[in-house]
Design an enzyme around this catalytic site. Sequence first.
Site, short mmCIF file in Angstrom:
data_model
loop_
_atom_site.label_atom_id
_atom_site.label_comp_id
_atom_site.label_asym_id
_atom_site.label_seq_id
_atom_site.Cartn_x
_atom_site.Cartn_y
_atom_site.Cartn_z
N ASP A 51 0.83 -1.21 0.00
CA ASP A 51 0.00 0.00 0.00
C ASP A 51 0.87 1.26 0.00
OD1 ASP A 51 -2.67 0.78 -0.26
OD2 ASP A 51 -2.77 1.41 1.83
N GLU A 91 0.46 10.82 4.88
CA GLU A 91 0.21 9.40 4.74
C GLU A 91 1.50 8.65 4.40
OE1 GLU A 91 -2.90 7.15 1.95
OE2 GLU A 91 -3.80 8.42 3.49
N GLU A 143 -11.43 5.85 -2.02
CA GLU A 143 -11.41 6.32 -0.63
C GLU A 143 -12.51 5.65 0.19
OE1 GLU A 143 -8.63 7.50 -0.32
OE2 GLU A 143 -8.63 9.69 -0.28
N GLU A 213 -9.75 -3.44 -5.86
CA GLU A 213 -9.61 -3.48 -4.40
C GLU A 213 -9.66 -4.91 -3.89
OE1 GLU A 213 -8.81 -1.24 -2.29
OE2 GLU A 213 -9.02 0.62 -3.44
#
Length: 224
Positions: A51, A91, A143, A213
Amino acid sequence: MDGGGVDTATTAAWMEKHRHMYERATRHPFTVSIRDGTVDMSAFKRWLSQDYLFVREFVAFIASVLLKCCKQEDSSDMEIILGGVASISDEISWFKNEATVWGVDLASVSPLKANLEYHRFLRSFTEPEISYAVAVTTFWTIETVYQDSFGFCIQDGNKTPPELLGTCQRWGSAGFRQYCQSLQSIVDRCLANAPADAVQSAEEAFVRVLELEIGFWDMSSSRS
């Protein structure tokens, strides 16, 4: 209804229409195992490293969304989208710190197949023919999947390991949920004024993100 014959509940209708796939993306065995306290920590570390690579690629994608936004007659969405840009630096720092905590050497990590496939999808949005409506739909979907997935991990009754609560709260927080809702409002407004072909393309992008995803969670659970 106007534009492509879409009302203001377009995104909600899509989520219902594609409920099975949406639930596969947001209640994946990987994230459910975090909530249940049964997660394989090697899988978590794999997700963390992959990620991190995804987020670095995500920067260029958000920039492409912002560029398309700037070309709209009404660029009032810019402030909200800029909020996403502003959070990326924090992030990336968070991923680096977590990698240190978990003993993950990010410099030695290469993107796995599912991650590369997602990268290719994100890069396609630099093409000028892809509309703002499709781009912002994609942004909202990405998101929202994370918010819903990690939000579930901190709901009442969770057995999420204490050392993973910070991760889950990062994307599962009420503040991030509100941000996703703001993006959803933008999407619904854009689609209400978009031609039918753009609405169809946006729905296809919504479904494609769910597929990607699911593939990303699968990758985290295995080594594919």
